[in-house]
Design a protein around this motif. Structure first.
Motif, PDB file in Angstrom:
ATOM      1  N   ASN A 121      -4.825  -7.388 -11.349  1.00 48.72           N
ATOM      2  CA  ASN A 121      -6.039  -6.898 -12.015  1.00 48.72           C
ATOM      3  C   ASN A 121      -6.222  -5.394 -11.909  1.00 48.72           C
ATOM      4  O   ASN A 121      -7.351  -4.885 -11.840  1.00 48.72           O
ATOM      5  N   GLY A 122      -5.126  -4.672 -11.879  1.00 45.92           N
ATOM      6  CA  GLY A 122      -5.205  -3.214 -11.862  1.00 45.92           C
ATOM      7  C   GLY A 122      -5.720  -2.616 -10.564  1.00 45.92           C
ATOM      8  O   GLY A 122      -6.077  -1.432 -10.526  1.00 45.92           O
ATOM      9  N   VAL A 123      -5.766  -3.405  -9.483  1.00 47.66           N
ATOM     10  CA  VAL A 123      -6.217  -2.873  -8.188  1.00 47.66           C
ATOM     11  C   VAL A 123      -5.198  -1.852  -7.689  1.00 47.66           C
ATOM     12  O   VAL A 123      -3.994  -2.106  -7.697  1.00 47.66           O
ATOM     13  N   LYS A 124      -5.678  -0.691  -7.279  1.00 49.15           N
ATOM     14  CA  LYS A 124      -4.782   0.348  -6.780  1.00 49.15           C
ATOM     15  C   LYS A 124      -4.423   0.074  -5.314  1.00 49.15           C
ATOM     16  O   LYS A 124      -5.204  -0.518  -4.571  1.00 49.15           O
ATOM     17  N   GLU A 125      -3.225   0.549  -4.941  1.00 47.00           N
ATOM     18  CA  GLU A 125      -2.715   0.278  -3.594  1.00 47.00           C
ATOM     19  C   GLU A 125      -3.697   0.707  -2.510  1.00 47.00           C
ATOM     20  O   GLU A 125      -3.934  -0.016  -1.537  1.00 47.00           O
ATOM     21  N   LYS A 126      -4.296   1.878  -2.684  1.00 49.68           N
ATOM     22  CA  LYS A 126      -5.193   2.404  -1.651  1.00 49.68           C
ATOM     23  C   LYS A 126      -6.473   1.593  -1.514  1.00 49.68           C
ATOM     24  O   LYS A 126      -7.196   1.707  -0.514  1.00 49.68           O
ATOM     25  N   ASP A 127      -6.761   0.744  -2.507  1.00 55.70           N
ATOM     26  CA  ASP A 127      -7.989  -0.056  -2.478  1.00 55.70           C
ATOM     27  C   ASP A 127      -7.782  -1.453  -1.893  1.00 55.70           C
ATOM     28  O   ASP A 127      -8.725  -2.244  -1.833  1.00 55.70           O
ATOM     29  N   ARG A 175       0.818  -1.225   0.000  1.00 52.02           N
ATOM     30  CA  ARG A 175       0.000   0.000   0.000  1.00 52.02           C
ATOM     31  C   ARG A 175       0.850   1.273   0.000  1.00 52.02           C
ATOM     32  O   ARG A 175       0.344   2.345  -0.311  1.00 52.02           O
ATOM     33  N   HIS A 176       2.101   1.157   0.382  1.00 50.37           N
ATOM     34  CA  HIS A 176       2.967   2.334   0.502  1.00 50.37           C
ATOM     35  C   HIS A 176       4.247   2.109  -0.312  1.00 50.37           C
ATOM     36  O   HIS A 176       5.296   1.732   0.256  1.00 50.37           O
ATOM     37  N   ALA A 233       3.107  -6.478  -6.715  1.00 49.18           N
ATOM     38  CA  ALA A 233       2.060  -5.573  -7.193  1.00 49.18           C
ATOM     39  C   ALA A 233       0.707  -6.243  -7.039  1.00 49.18           C
ATOM     40  O   ALA A 233       0.595  -7.479  -7.072  1.00 49.18           O
ATOM     41  N   LEU A 234      -0.320  -5.431  -6.855  1.00 49.56           N
ATOM     42  CA  LEU A 234      -1.674  -5.967  -6.749  1.00 49.56           C
ATOM     43  C   LEU A 234      -2.176  -6.370  -8.130  1.00 49.56           C
ATOM     44  O   LEU A 234      -1.884  -5.702  -9.133  1.00 49.56           O
TER      45      LEU A 234
END
Length: 491
Positions: free
Chosen positions: A460-466, A312-313, A457-458
């Motif tokens: 399927n395009g998931v953003k870190e904040k999500d 996330r960071h 990395a997350l």
């Protein structure tokens, strides 16, 4: 006549003085200063205020009622401490008075009548089993002797992740497998793979964390029977006992003079009477189960939270990767001797333990005598809960307490070993966790190697904040959903 009246007057006056004295004494007793208390309901007391996330609910209540609250869980008075000052008073100033454990039915069922280190009541027996752990099982030399096991299992886990590069992996599963295998080899001499063993451990931790009505409202003990809690606890205890009996019998028939695991050591202590008392079979099994369950569960969950926060960071991840890469100097894997130089790594783990305290309410204590605490009168047999999670997020102690910022520990002397009451993931005082050193070397080695070898990395395009950071409920707070990532080699 006057003599009679005089005697009557003297008797009457004495009687009135006695009544007044009793009334004043009774009034003073009832007005002994006790901590603030939220309003309670008949029978259940304050149980309705715990909610699905007790440490968060109690933190919110402490903001309204103060760092010391006297609550009632059913018929049991419970003191809730939510400040570093209160924790210091309980676990240092009055540590002896609060060193006992309350009697609880589920640990009694699971741990041979609470014959383990964690849940056994304070007294001579507890001192003896704690001494066995400190002197024979978890001393510095013994922890160091298992370095090869930790590094071998770490290398195997790195290979497993490498083989899955290019696809989405459940990193949580890899981490629990790593910690499980290390603890198995150290404690039992070999790994026990497969879903059956993992399921047994999961069931143990799940039952241990379930609220038991009978402990707090005896008249509602039937709920524990009706819900199946008592039957599940007995079944888990039976299944684990059969497993541990097999382990002990295997060790007794295959004695080793070298590379001894913890069961070997306990059997040596029993045979040679090194403990100074008769070490029973049930005590050996209780100690092993205690170390195994605690070592696997809290270590795994801390690693999972740490890597989740790093994902996330990205700024923190990059800074940590720079540190471990510089110190590794091109080696294929990071070894334990490299860890001492990794100050940002240690700060990252401290920050993880602060923000995600593995056992947020620690293990309950119980007062064995009346105590004057921060100006309040705390009677004997009061159960005590330290909200370590609330203390770790106290805005009077921590700047931006809900932010993940390892830098806060780079120029700070605050540590997690029980001497600084702002950070208490392992407790403090007599009942502090004796396995801190072992747990931390596993955490540091695993985290250093994962971030050294891989970019994460997350999918399927998931953003870190999500990234879902919601928690489970229970004695240990886990991440509710597994950590799914795409891992790519850094070199």
């Amino acid at each position: 006549m006057f003599s009679f009246l005089g005697s009557y007057f003297l008797f009457f006056s004495s009687f009135i003085i006695l009544v007044i004295f009793i009334w004043i004494s009774s009034d003073l007793n009832t007005k002994k200063k006790t901590p603030p208390s939220p309003r309670k309901f008949p029978i259940i007391g304050n149980l309705h205020q715990l909610g699905l996330s007790p440490h968060n609910s109690l933190q919110a209540l402490s903001r309204k009622h103060g760092p010391l609250m006297l609550m009632h869980f059913g018929s049991v008075p419970v003191l809730v401490a939510s400040s570093a000052e209160a924790a210091r008073e309980i676990m240092k100033t009055h540590d002896l008075a609060f060193a006992n454990r309350p009697k609880m039915s589920i640990p009694d069922t699971l741990l041979y009548g609470s014959k383990d280190i964690t849940f056994s009541p304070y007294g001579e027996y507890w001192r003896q089993v704690k001494s066995i752990a400190v002197v024979h099982l978890l001393n510095s030399a013994r922890v160091q002797s298992y370095q090869q096991i930790r590094e071998e299992e770490m290398a195997l886990t790195i290979n497993k992740i490498e083989n899955c590069c290019g696809s989405v992996i459940d990193l949580s599963e890899f981490l629990v497998g790593l910690t499980n295998n290390i603890i198995c080899k150290v404690a039992l001499g070999r790994t026990y793979s497969g879903m059956k063993f993992k399921d047994l451990l999961d069931r143990f931790m799940e039952v241990l964390g379930v609220f038991s009505f009978g402990n707090y409202i005896p008249r509602l003990a039937w709920i524990d029977r009706l819900s199946g809690l008592e039957d599940r606890a007995r079944k888990v205890a039976q299944d684990f006992d059969e497993f541990l009996e097999g382990v002990v019998e295997e060790h007794m028939s295959n004695k080793r003079d070298e590379d001894k695991d913890l069961v070997d050591i306990l059997l040596d202590v029993q045979r040679d009477n090194l403990a100074g008392f008769s070490l029973q079979r049930d005590t050996i099994k209780a100690i092993i189960l205690d170390i195994f369950a605690a070592g696997t569960d809290t270590t795994f969950t801390s690693l999972e939270w740490a890597i989740s926060e790093l994902v996330r960071h990205p700024r923190v991840m990059k800074k940590l990767q720079q540190e471990v890469t510089e110190i590794a100097e091109g080696k294929p894997i990071i070894h334990e001797k490299d860890l001492e130089k990794m100050h940002y790594l240690k700060a990252t783990i401290k920050e993880t333990l602060r923000l995600h305290t593995p056992i947020p309410l620690l293990i309950p204590r119980e007062s064995t005598q009346d105590v004057k605490l921060m100006g309040y009168n705390i009677p004997s047999r009061t159960q005590v809960i330290i909200n370590a999670s609330a203390i770790a997020r106290d805005p009077t102690l921590w700047e931006e307490p809900d932010e993940f910022r390892p830098e806060r520990f780079l120029n700070s002397s605050i540590d997690f070993k029980g001497f600084h009451f702002e950070l208490l993931p392992f407790g403090a005082g007599r009942r502090g966790c004796p396995g801190i050193q072992f747990a931390m070397v596993v955490n540091e080695l695993a985290l250093a190697n994962v971030v050294y070898k891989f970019n994460l990395a997350l999918p399927n395009g998931v953003k870190e904040k999500d990234l879902d950071m919601s928690e489970t409920s229970g004695i240990t707070v886990h991440k509710k959903s597994p950590l799914l990532v795409m891992a790519t080699p850094r070199f």
